[in-house]
Design a protein around this motif. Structure first.
Motif, short mmCIF file in Angstrom:
data_model
loop_
_atom_site.label_atom_id
_atom_site.label_comp_id
_atom_site.label_asym_id
_atom_site.label_seq_id
_atom_site.Cartn_x
_atom_site.Cartn_y
_atom_site.Cartn_z
N ASN A 84 16.18 2.05 -6.25
CA ASN A 84 15.16 2.76 -5.98
C ASN A 84 14.83 2.28 -4.61
O ASN A 84 14.82 0.98 -4.46
CB ASN A 84 13.92 2.57 -6.52
CG ASN A 84 12.95 3.46 -5.90
OD1 ASN A 84 12.38 3.63 -4.88
ND2 ASN A 84 12.24 4.08 -6.94
N LYS A 85 14.89 3.10 -2.98
CA LYS A 85 15.02 2.75 -1.93
C LYS A 85 14.27 2.22 -1.31
O LYS A 85 13.32 1.43 -0.70
CB LYS A 85 15.35 3.19 -0.69
CG LYS A 85 17.20 3.61 -0.93
CD LYS A 85 17.58 4.47 -0.19
CE LYS A 85 19.18 4.67 0.00
NZ LYS A 85 19.47 5.60 0.92
N GLU A 86 12.42 3.26 -1.78
CA GLU A 86 11.30 2.35 -1.63
C GLU A 86 11.21 0.87 -1.98
O GLU A 86 10.63 0.36 -1.63
CB GLU A 86 10.41 3.55 -2.24
CG GLU A 86 10.43 4.85 -1.27
CD GLU A 86 9.87 5.81 -2.07
OE1 GLU A 86 8.85 5.90 -2.88
OE2 GLU A 86 9.22 7.19 -1.46
N VAL A 87 11.42 0.59 -3.21
CA VAL A 87 11.34 -0.46 -3.77
C VAL A 87 11.69 -1.35 -2.97
O VAL A 87 10.91 -2.31 -2.94
CB VAL A 87 11.88 -0.48 -5.43
CG1 VAL A 87 10.74 -2.10 -5.79
CG2 VAL A 87 10.66 0.13 -6.21
N LYS A 114 17.96 13.03 -0.99
CA LYS A 114 16.77 12.82 -1.06
C LYS A 114 16.17 13.77 -2.54
O LYS A 114 15.20 12.50 -3.57
CB LYS A 114 16.24 13.41 -0.19
CG LYS A 114 13.99 13.22 -0.24
CD LYS A 114 13.79 13.31 1.17
CE LYS A 114 12.21 13.25 1.03
NZ LYS A 114 11.61 13.73 2.55
N ALA A 115 16.49 14.11 -2.97
CA ALA A 115 15.46 14.81 -4.57
C ALA A 115 15.77 14.19 -5.70
O ALA A 115 15.48 14.28 -6.77
CB ALA A 115 15.84 16.23 -4.65
N PHE A 116 17.67 14.03 -5.17
CA PHE A 116 18.35 13.26 -6.60
C PHE A 116 18.00 11.95 -6.59
O PHE A 116 17.84 11.67 -7.50
CB PHE A 116 20.28 13.32 -6.60
CG PHE A 116 20.57 12.33 -7.90
CD1 PHE A 116 20.77 13.17 -8.62
CD2 PHE A 116 21.23 11.43 -6.72
CE1 PHE A 116 21.32 12.66 -9.15
CE2 PHE A 116 22.04 10.88 -7.68
CZ PHE A 116 22.38 11.68 -9.05
N SER A 117 17.73 11.13 -5.25
CA SER A 117 16.93 10.02 -5.60
C SER A 117 15.68 9.89 -6.17
O SER A 117 15.08 9.18 -6.57
CB SER A 117 17.17 9.30 -4.20
OG SER A 117 16.13 10.01 -3.33
N PRO A 124 0.66 -1.27 0.15
CA PRO A 124 0.06 0.24 -0.16
C PRO A 124 1.12 1.38 -0.34
O PRO A 124 0.75 2.44 -0.60
CB PRO A 124 -0.90 0.15 1.47
CG PRO A 124 -0.80 -1.53 1.84
CD PRO A 124 0.38 -2.30 0.99
N GLN A 125 2.03 1.01 0.23
CA GLN A 125 2.60 2.55 0.53
C GLN A 125 3.26 2.90 -0.61
O GLN A 125 3.98 3.82 -1.37
CB GLN A 125 3.73 2.22 1.89
CG GLN A 125 3.42 1.59 3.29
CD GLN A 125 4.92 1.81 4.28
OE1 GLN A 125 6.12 2.53 3.53
NE2 GLN A 125 4.67 0.82 4.98
N LEU A 126 2.96 1.88 -1.78
CA LEU A 126 3.66 2.03 -3.61
C LEU A 126 2.57 3.24 -3.62
O LEU A 126 2.60 3.11 -5.04
CB LEU A 126 3.91 0.84 -3.73
CG LEU A 126 5.46 0.55 -3.43
CD1 LEU A 126 6.13 -0.80 -3.93
CD2 LEU A 126 6.80 1.75 -2.97
N HIS A 127 1.58 3.07 -3.47
CA HIS A 127 0.66 3.16 -4.26
C HIS A 127 0.29 5.17 -4.22
O HIS A 127 -1.01 5.24 -3.30
CB HIS A 127 -1.28 2.78 -3.63
CG HIS A 127 -1.43 2.07 -3.59
ND1 HIS A 127 -2.37 0.66 -3.05
CD2 HIS A 127 -0.42 0.02 -4.18
CE1 HIS A 127 -1.80 -0.86 -2.85
NE2 HIS A 127 -0.84 -0.73 -3.88
#
Length: 308
Positions: A287-290, A229-232, A53-56
């Motif tokens: 991508n750290k979130e993935v 953070k912006a670059f990522s 859900p955090q990737l929605h």
């Protein structure tokens, strides 16, 4: 359609990258491996985004569609390529060739404008963070997606209409599709070049303007952590865009004087077979979130197994 029915060519013979059976077998194994990774990578990306859900978010909504396009894009071309590498008869039916071309152009043009939508999403996230939820509303995201497919449909329909005006006769051995026509192809080439050029240039201008604004905002950030953070948030997309457009421009928007069959064949292999496998790798490895989402899904599955 009547023009197609009057053609003297019932099917086309596809010339491969090499006539050596040993090299063809090596290429078959290589392309099969790449295609399997493409399927696993893109399907895995779609499932991961759907399960977490955090990737929605708008960014991952577009990334899901990019994975779908890459998978479809590769499936239009690769299975036929694999079949031709294994068989001695390397033909494709007349209608099959036009159908392949139609979906290839549709998916390619749609991906151009989907990448533009993703660039605009990154612009809104970095340059207008407070208004981001309002700007990138679910309704607007769906509208951008619908517009991408609509432009792809229009572009492929124009290509199909132009090609249907040609008359094919005598040779049916494909090195370059237009060269098989025994009618004047100048007007057809100009029309297709204009539409292809407009598709690439409009999407490139949108992407360029977005990244100029992002770069301007990036330079105004004082903190190192803020810059990182912006670059990522846009580095992965910028890398994917660079690879995609450099290959496309090299293949379709260069002067005729620089045409080389060998180079064009290698470029076509790259953007039809290799690029679809690169995108899930680019967006997952960088991508750290993935990565975190994958860990959460794995931990959740392990937790459910322990409860059982």
């Amino acid at each position: 359609m009547s023009r197609w029915n009057n053609t003297n060519v019932p099917d086309f013979i596809l010339m491969g990258l090499t006539d050596s059976e040993e090299i063809q077998l090596v290429l078959f194994m290589l392309f099969l491996l790449i295609y399997l990774i493409t399927v696993l990578g893109n399907v895995g990306m779609v499932l991961l985004i759907c399960l977490d859900p955090q990737l929605h978010t708008p960014m991952y909504f577009f990334l899901t569609q990019l994975s779908f396009l890459d998978l479809s894009y590769s499936t239009v071309i690769t299975p036929k390529t694999l079949a031709n590498l294994l068989t001695s008869t390397k033909n494709i039916s007349f209608m099959g060739c036009f159908a392949q071309m139609y979906f290839f152009v549709l998916l390619g043009a749609a991906e151009c404008f989907l990448l533009s939508s993703m660039a605009y999403d990154r612009y809104a996230a970095i340059c207008r963070p407070l208004h981001y939820p309002v700007i990138m509303s679910p309704r607007f995201c769906r509208a951008l997606l619908f517009g991408s497919y609509l432009i792809g449909f229009m572009d492929s329909s124009v290509n199909l209409l132009c090609m249907s005006r040609l008359h094919f006769c005598d040779s049916n051995v494909i090195h370059h599709f237009f060269s098989l026509s025994c009618t004047d192809i100048y007007d057809t080439e100009i029309m297709i070049f204009i539409f292809a050029g407009c598709t690439v240039m409009v999407s490139l201008i949108t992407i360029s303007l977005s990244y100029v604004s992002i770069l301007s905002t990036f330079l105004k950030i004082n903190s190192t952590s803020g810059k990182q953070k912006a670059f990522s948030t846009y580095a992965s997309h910028l890398l994917g865009v660079t690879i995609f457009y450099r290959t496309m421009i090299f293949t379709y928007l260069k002067p005729n004087e620089s045409y080389s069959l060998g180079k064009d064949q290698m470029a076509s292999v790259f953007y039809t077979i290799v690029i679809p496998v690169l995108n899930p790798l680019i967006y997952s490895l960088r991508n750290k979130e993935v990565k975190n989402a994958l860990l959460r899904v794995i931990q959740k599955r392990e937790g459910s197994r322990q409860l059982k």
